[in-house]
Write a protein that holds these residues in place. Structure first.
Motif, PDB file in Angstrom:
ATOM      1  N   ASP A 219       0.850  -1.192   0.000  1.00  0.00           N
ATOM      2  CA  ASP A 219       0.000   0.000   0.000  1.00  0.00           C
ATOM      3  C   ASP A 219       0.887   1.244   0.000  1.00  0.00           C
ATOM      4  O   ASP A 219       1.154   1.822  -1.046  1.00  0.00           O
ATOM      5  N   GLN A 220       1.374   1.645   1.182  1.00  0.00           N
ATOM      6  CA  GLN A 220       2.247   2.807   1.282  1.00  0.00           C
ATOM      7  C   GLN A 220       3.375   2.525   2.272  1.00  0.00           C
ATOM      8  O   GLN A 220       3.200   1.776   3.233  1.00  0.00           O
ATOM      9  N   LEU A 221       4.512   3.162   2.040  1.00  0.00           N
ATOM     10  CA  LEU A 221       5.669   3.040   2.929  1.00  0.00           C
ATOM     11  C   LEU A 221       6.501   4.308   2.775  1.00  0.00           C
ATOM     12  O   LEU A 221       7.190   4.491   1.782  1.00  0.00           O
ATOM     13  N   TYR A 222       6.397   5.217   3.759  1.00  0.00           N
ATOM     14  CA  TYR A 222       7.120   6.483   3.631  1.00  0.00           C
ATOM     15  C   TYR A 222       7.520   7.033   4.995  1.00  0.00           C
ATOM     16  O   TYR A 222       7.004   6.629   6.036  1.00  0.00           O
ATOM     17  N   VAL A 223       8.457   7.982   4.963  1.00  0.00           N
ATOM     18  CA  VAL A 223       8.944   8.658   6.166  1.00  0.00           C
ATOM     19  C   VAL A 223       9.190  10.114   5.805  1.00  0.00           C
ATOM     20  O   VAL A 223       9.475  10.440   4.643  1.00  0.00           O
ATOM     21  N   GLY A 224       9.055  10.995   6.793  1.00  0.00           N
ATOM     22  CA  GLY A 224       9.270  12.408   6.509  1.00  0.00           C
ATOM     23  C   GLY A 224       9.037  13.277   7.714  1.00  0.00           C
ATOM     24  O   GLY A 224       9.098  12.817   8.869  1.00  0.00           O
ATOM     25  N   VAL A 225       8.768  14.550   7.456  1.00  0.00           N
ATOM     26  CA  VAL A 225       8.531  15.527   8.515  1.00  0.00           C
ATOM     27  C   VAL A 225       7.199  16.224   8.268  1.00  0.00           C
ATOM     28  O   VAL A 225       6.750  16.347   7.126  1.00  0.00           O
ATOM     29  N   THR A 234       7.241  13.983   2.602  1.00  0.00           N
ATOM     30  CA  THR A 234       7.598  12.592   2.849  1.00  0.00           C
ATOM     31  C   THR A 234       8.229  11.979   1.607  1.00  0.00           C
ATOM     32  O   THR A 234       7.992  12.425   0.484  1.00  0.00           O
ATOM     33  N   PHE A 235       9.015  10.901   1.831  1.00  0.00           N
ATOM     34  CA  PHE A 235       9.674  10.207   0.734  1.00  0.00           C
ATOM     35  C   PHE A 235       9.469   8.716   0.881  1.00  0.00           C
ATOM     36  O   PHE A 235       9.533   8.175   1.980  1.00  0.00           O
ATOM     37  N   GLY A 236       9.184   8.025  -0.241  1.00  0.00           N
ATOM     38  CA  GLY A 236       9.017   6.576  -0.212  1.00  0.00           C
ATOM     39  C   GLY A 236       7.989   6.137  -1.242  1.00  0.00           C
ATOM     40  O   GLY A 236       7.951   6.640  -2.365  1.00  0.00           O
ATOM     41  N   ARG A 237       7.136   5.195  -0.840  1.00  0.00           N
ATOM     42  CA  ARG A 237       6.055   4.687  -1.688  1.00  0.00           C
ATOM     43  C   ARG A 237       4.754   5.357  -1.252  1.00  0.00           C
ATOM     44  O   ARG A 237       4.371   5.275  -0.080  1.00  0.00           O
ATOM     45  N   HIS A 238       4.081   6.027  -2.183  1.00  0.00           N
ATOM     46  CA  HIS A 238       2.886   6.806  -1.868  1.00  0.00           C
ATOM     47  C   HIS A 238       1.725   6.446  -2.792  1.00  0.00           C
ATOM     48  O   HIS A 238       1.921   6.013  -3.921  1.00  0.00           O
ATOM     49  N   LYS A 239       0.518   6.705  -2.308  1.00  0.00           N
ATOM     50  CA  LYS A 239      -0.626   6.822  -3.191  1.00  0.00           C
ATOM     51  C   LYS A 239      -0.491   8.129  -3.970  1.00  0.00           C
ATOM     52  O   LYS A 239      -0.004   9.141  -3.452  1.00  0.00           O
ATOM     53  N   SER A 240      -0.943   8.111  -5.224  1.00  0.00           N
ATOM     54  CA  SER A 240      -0.965   9.343  -6.003  1.00  0.00           C
ATOM     55  C   SER A 240      -2.073  10.253  -5.489  1.00  0.00           C
ATOM     56  O   SER A 240      -2.999   9.828  -4.800  1.00  0.00           O
ATOM     57  N   PHE A 241      -1.997  11.538  -5.818  1.00  0.00           N
ATOM     58  CA  PHE A 241      -3.070  12.474  -5.455  1.00  0.00           C
ATOM     59  C   PHE A 241      -4.383  12.070  -6.130  1.00  0.00           C
ATOM     60  O   PHE A 241      -5.456  12.263  -5.561  1.00  0.00           O
ATOM     61  N   SER A 242      -4.296  11.518  -7.335  1.00  0.00           N
ATOM     62  CA  SER A 242      -5.509  11.069  -8.021  1.00  0.00           C
ATOM     63  C   SER A 242      -6.138   9.896  -7.281  1.00  0.00           C
ATOM     64  O   SER A 242      -7.369   9.747  -7.271  1.00  0.00           O
TER      65      SER A 242
END
Length: 574
Positions: A219-225, A234-242
């Motif tokens: 699904d998603q895997l990210y880290v950030g501030v 955040t950086f990693g695997r994301h869902k798109s805005f769409s």
């Protein structure tokens, strides 16, 4: 309260000691007794000061802990259903009432969703594909009773966290994965295609390309501030805005059983190519800000995808400028990797209205497909021809895609009204991919690639939808929706002659052959309706149907052209 009472009692004791000490001094018969009483009084005062210091430290720690818990993220809702979405605002400590499972800023969340369905034309379930036989597909054959996995929400397990780094700035992370509730396997759409390579169309089980490719966190895997003032990066695997847009503006919230744009992920979330609905190697930024006055809540987002994977090698002489990477089977040439892209999102809400728009462009977008019955592929360099039955790679179509979409929602009393439009434009890639490319979800290689699917004109795929959700009471929602999808004619002169031919199923159960080209103009119409009843905040039951019908080029190669699928299921969210 306990600390406050403790402090009061200590102060009272000190006062009593002081009175006793004073009385002792008045009655003391000697300087020694007076000195002893003074020493006792001083010791008690020192002890009281130390206790007051300790209590102050405890109160400070308690205040910090309460502030931390107040800032904890809410449990992730199973879907954007109006009732369940409200659960995302609940903030609580571990095992406290109905709050999320949170400890030291780490929240565990999940959903289990399963049911049963009947399809007038369907196919058996597979272990990897994570949705049932609801939306019509080319390989659907006879009537089918089956389990319906993840009807309203993808069965999911995840963990997320937030930790304050300094005032106003926190570190965040998010990790979640989709599971097929019928098999226990990680959701793996291209893996389900691998399992059907080379099989006759009418013998296939459920298999469709998708964004979940069997990854540990598909699904998603990210880290950030994150900052309330400056937004979240955040950086990693994301869902798109769409993809995010569906959760808010699709009347069915992207439910597999009742939303074609949630089920396939191709026309809206994936911008016309389903793999773009979730993307690795992405940088995502989102910020909220008021404009003019606080009544208008506005947000802006941007996402960039870095190139990843490999583009394979060219194995055929160049026929058209963008038809291959060049080279031959004896001397293949490397293809240029350029599968980068970007998205921008702008939206806001005011007085019951919500509106969002997304524009996107992606290069070298790869769509996976199965190898057909009896097909083969040629290995570069050696030139060995291999059958595709059981092949551990897939066929692929490559495109550069530009897309825009706009969607809105209006809330009025117990009603929510939805509408949206998406326009996805495909063109042949400026940088083609070749044999062995693995830029798709799950890193499956492609053994046959089409870089000239839109040689005679760009494909334009349009999607419109409207719907309404009615909250009958605090526990019951009714939803009705209509979706329309269409494509233009992008045929060659020879293909164009087939567009007026009638649909025929004489050969499709075996080979998928069709008298009509799939590049002809065509339409798809879908109607859905369902009711969702919440026994508790965490447990609900639902039932309804989806009817889908294809015509023109969109029906080419299909065994049947329509499907009626009633479904019912239950969902538990934590």
């Amino acid at each position: 309260m306990m600390e406050k009472n403790m402090k009061t009692n200590l102060m009272a004791a000190v006062a009593l000691v002081a009175l006793v000490s004073a009385a002792g001094v008045a009655k003391a018969d000697s300087a020694d007794e007076l000195q002893a009483l003074k020493a006792q009084s001083a010791a008690l005062k020192k002890q009281n000061a130390e206790l007051e210091k300790r209590l102050a430290k405890i109160e400070k720690q308690q205040a910090k802990e309460q502030a931390r818990f107040a800032s904890l993220p809410a449990a992730a809702p199973a879907s954007a259903n109006s009732y369940m979405a409200d659960l995302s605002s609940i903030k609580s400590t571990l095992l406290e009432g109905d709050g999320p499972l949170t400890w030291h800023g780490i929240t565990v969340f999940g959903t289990f969703d399963t049911g049963i369905s009947y399809a007038t034309h369907g196919a058996p379930n597979s272990g990897g594909f994570y949705a049932g036989d609801i939306l019509l597909q080319k390989f659907y054959n006879g009537a089918q009773w089956s389990m319906a996995p993840s009807g309203l929400s993808q069965t999911t397990l995840g963990v997320k966290g937030e930790e304050e780094l300094m005032p106003g700035l926190a570190g965040v992370f998010y990790a979640s994965t989709g599971i097929n509730p019928q098999s226990g396997q990680l959701a793996n759409a291209p893996g389900s295609q691998i399992a059907n390579n080379g099989l006759p169309l009418g013998s296939q089980s459920m298999n469709i390309d998708g964004t979940r490719g069997g990854q540990a966190f598909n699904d998603q895997l990210y880290v950030g501030v994150s900052s309330k003032t400056f937004g979240e990066l955040t950086f990693g695997r994301h869902k798109s805005f769409s993809n995010d847009l569906l959760a808010i503006y699709d009347p069915a919230g992207g439910a597999y059983d009742y939303s074609p744009i949630g089920y396939s992920g191709t026309p809206v979330a994936g911008l016309g190519e389903t793999d773009l609905g979730r993307q690795d190697e992405t940088l995502k930024y989102l910020v909220h800000f008021p404009i003019f006055y606080s009544g208008l809540d506005t947000h802006f987002g941007a996402m960039y995808k870095f190139a990843n994977g490999n583009a394979g090698v060219g194995t055929a002489p160049t026929t058209f400028a963008n038809n291959s990477c060049g080279g031959t089977i004896a001397a293949p040439l490397p293809c240029n990797l350029n599968n980068s892209g970007y998205q921008f999102d702008l939206g806001g809400k005011f007085a019951g209205f919500e509106l969002d728009g997304v524009i996107s462009h992606y290069n070298q977008a790869l769509t996976y497909g199965t190898f057909g019955y009896g097909s083969t592929y040629t290995v570069p360099v050696s030139g060995v021809v291999l059958p595709t039955l059981g092949a551990q790679g897939l066929a692929g179509t490559v495109a550069d895609i530009t897309s825009f979409m706009i969607a809105g929602k209006y809330t009025w009393n117990q009603f929510k009204f939805y509408a949206g439009y998406a326009n996805d434009r495909y063109s042949d890639p400026k940088d083609p991919q070749g044999f062995g490319a693995n830029t798709g979800q799950g890193d499956y290689p492609v053994y046959a690639v089409n870089n000239a699917a839109f040689l005679y004109g760009n494909k334009i795929y349009q999607t419109e939808w409207i719907g309404v959700k009615y909250a009958f009471n605090s526990q019951t929602d009714f939803t009705v929706a209509y979706y329309h999808e269409s494509q233009n004619n992008f045929t060659s002169p020879a293909q164009n002659l087939t567009c007026s031919l009638p649909h025929s199923t004489a050969l499709t159960p075996i080979t998928g052959a069709s008298p009509r080209s799939g590049n002809c103009a065509g339409d798809e119409n879908i109607v859905s309706a369902y009711v969702d009843y919440h026994f508790t905040k965490r447990f609900d039951a639902y039932g309804g149907f989806m009817y889908s019908a294809y015509n023109g080029g969109l029906a080419a190669g299909s065994i049947y052209t329509n499907n009626f699928a009633p479904t019912a299921g239950v969902r538990y969210t934590f």
